[in-house]
Design an enzyme around this catalytic site. Structure first.
Site, PDB file in Angstrom:
ATOM      1  N   LYS A  97      38.962  57.193  33.080  1.00  0.00           N
ATOM      2  CA  LYS A  97      37.676  57.646  33.623  1.00  0.00           C
ATOM      3  C   LYS A  97      37.732  57.890  35.135  1.00  0.00           C
ATOM      4  CE  LYS A  97      35.866  52.903  33.214  1.00  0.00           C
ATOM      5  NZ  LYS A  97      36.894  52.414  32.271  1.00  0.00           N
ATOM      6  N   THR A  98      38.488  57.065  35.875  1.00  0.00           N
ATOM      7  CA  THR A  98      38.577  57.297  37.317  1.00  0.00           C
ATOM      8  C   THR A  98      39.241  58.635  37.612  1.00  0.00           C
ATOM      9  OG1 THR A  98      38.660  54.929  37.831  1.00  0.00           O
ATOM     10  CG2 THR A  98      39.546  56.432  39.482  1.00  0.00           C
ATOM     11  N   GLU A 125      31.511  57.685  37.683  1.00  0.00           N
ATOM     12  CA  GLU A 125      32.299  56.921  36.720  1.00  0.00           C
ATOM     13  C   GLU A 125      31.396  55.865  36.097  1.00  0.00           C
ATOM     14  OE1 GLU A 125      36.128  53.881  36.746  1.00  0.00           O
ATOM     15  OE2 GLU A 125      35.979  55.447  38.271  1.00  0.00           O
TER      16      GLU A 125
END
Length: 473
Positions: free
Chosen positions: A126-127, A170
């Site tokens: 996700k980052t 995020e």
């Protein structure tokens, strides 16, 4: 840590003076930065001084090193990170005063309100996906606001206030706080068992992501290659969401093909709705990043950006700090650092390391993995899986557990992982004293090798020290 009960967000302009307990954390500091840019009075504290605290002080925040009850004087809202314990004196004083106390995700929801929100969720990736989408939108001139769990190499920032109408964030599932977000568009990269100290059972993790899809307003983008993410499709469509699937699967809406590693990057093809086969070039390694980039592409197209412009933006992405970040080279050995702290993440990065070493040394080099387990509970749950993942390296050095918010558990240490690595004993070392690692790496490494430090703790500090030791400094 425990699962957080979702609360309705308070509009940012009604938060008053905001105090962050643990303001130096990646997520907390990013929200504080955005509030400061909007003219909100911000204060905060952290256990130790850092460059992040200096940056926030320069932006106008009142920042304290150390925690004390007096720090919440003249405060309206207190934001608490999940690392803060109930015994914290500032939290105790805020409770005594009856101040508004909200978790980090509620503060994130507050600053996202009124923007076209895109939230990137998933157990892994996700980052990087959030960062890729942010950079692509920036290159396209959209100038989004963003809040990422890492720092972009291009800006050196993990969050900022943009002039555009989009907000890219995020979404953290670790404590269930992503259920406070209500994005217009969401991406779910994958769903796997993690944070079982909070969720208790893998099915509870799956159920949490299902509840997250109920918070999405318009479009859900999911990875067709991941069983956990793909299992969310039917329910989302039943609720009327537009669902787009991406991956290498033959029936994916955005299909990925012909992934080819090229040095510290890769190329691949994507074919999608209204998009003939197009070539995408990335400046970061790892076949998993072809999927991350495709997720970003799908989300950006749904935001109204032309696909060719997005592809150009993705080509300019140079990475996020601590995501296979180059730390230097000495003695013919290249050193990289990764935030990988779940078995699947170790596997992905070690496979990427294999691709890199093939170009770095013509295939003659080796991969030396230096891994620091993160959290005693995660080490206990996944010791076997961590060991198996480290078997992808040629040599493995395992440090002791970085406990972070957790107290030590009897019998749980890095030795649990080291014993499970399927390599000859002479190629596996358990090293509780991390100060010994640079010399050990220098002793074992040879020209053409790459070294990859991995973990969510202070193992990141070893990269420059290893480079110095390799160089004879």
């Amino acid at each position: 840590m425990r699962l957080i009960k979702p609360v309705d967000p308070v509009p940012a302009d009604r938060l008053g003076r905001v105090h962050f307990i643990g303001i130096g954390g990646a997520g907390m500091s990013g929200i504080a930065r955005i509030l400061l840019k909007r003219g909100v009075k911000v204060s905060g504290s952290d256990i130790r001084a850092s460059g992040i605290l200096t940056e926030l002080r320069d932006l106008g925040a009142r920042v304290h090193v150390g925690h004390a009850a007096s720090h919440v004087k003249d405060v309206d809202t207190v934001v608490v990170s999940t690392a803060i314990r109930d015994s914290n004196p500032e939290l105790g004083e805020a409770l005594r005063q009856g101040l508004r106390i909200i978790p980090r995700a509620a503060a994130l929801a507050s600053v996202m309100a009124g923007k076209t929100g895109v939230a990137i969720a998933g157990t892994h990736g996700k980052t990087t996906t959030t960062s890729m989408l942010t950079v692509a939108l920036q290159k396209a001139g959209a100038d989004p606001s963003y809040c990422v769990g890492g720092r972009l190499v291009t800006t050196g920032l993990g969050a900022d206030e943009g002039t555009g109408e989009m907000f890219v964030a995020e979404a953290d599932e670790s404590d269930g706080s992503f259920l406070m977000l209500a994005p217009d568009i969401a991406v779910i990269t994958n769903v796997e068992a993690d944070h079982l100290d909070n969720y208790g059972h893998p099915q509870a993790v799956q159920d949490g992501f299902a509840r997250f899809t109920e918070r999405v307003g318009r479009v859900l983008v999911v990875c067709a290659d991941d069983p956990g993410a793909d299992a969310l499709v039917a329910g989302a469509r039943d609720r009327g969401l537009k669902v787009l699937r991406y991956g290498t699967a033959a029936d994916a809406d955005y299909r990925v093909r012909a992934v080819t590693p090229r040095g510290l990057g890769l190329t691949f093809e994507v074919e999608g709705p209204g998009l003939g086969p197009c070539q995408v070039r990335l400046g970061v390694p790892g076949r998993h990043n072809a999927l991350n980039a495709t997720a970003a592409l799908a989300a950006a197209v749904e935001l109204g950006l032309p696909a060719d412009v997005v592809v150009e933006g993705l080509a300019s992405f140079t990475g996020t700090q601590r995501r296979f970040e180059a730390k230097g080279e000495a003695g013919g050995v290249a050193v990289f650092d990764s935030y990988a702290h779940h078995p699947t993440e170790l596997q992905a990065d070690l496979r990427a390391a294999r691709d890199v070493v093939a170009s770095f040394s013509g295939g003659n080099g080796r991969v030396i993995a230096v891994f620091q387990p993160h959290l005693y509970s995660r080490t206990r749950f996944f010791a076997d899986e961590f060991g198996a993942a480290l078997g992808l390296a040629d040599e493995a050095i395992v440090l002791d557990v970085y406990g972070a918010r957790e107290d030590p558990e009897p019998g749980v240490s890095g030795a649990l992982v080291a014993r499970k690595v399927p390599l000859p004993p002479e190629r596996v070392a358990y090293v509780p004293d991390r100060t010994r690692v640079p010399a050990l790496v220098a002793e074992r490494a040879r020209p053409g090798d790459i070294v990859l430090t991995m973990g969510a703790g202070d193992v990141t500090e070893l990269g420059p020290r290893i480079v110095a030791e390799l160089g004879g400094a």
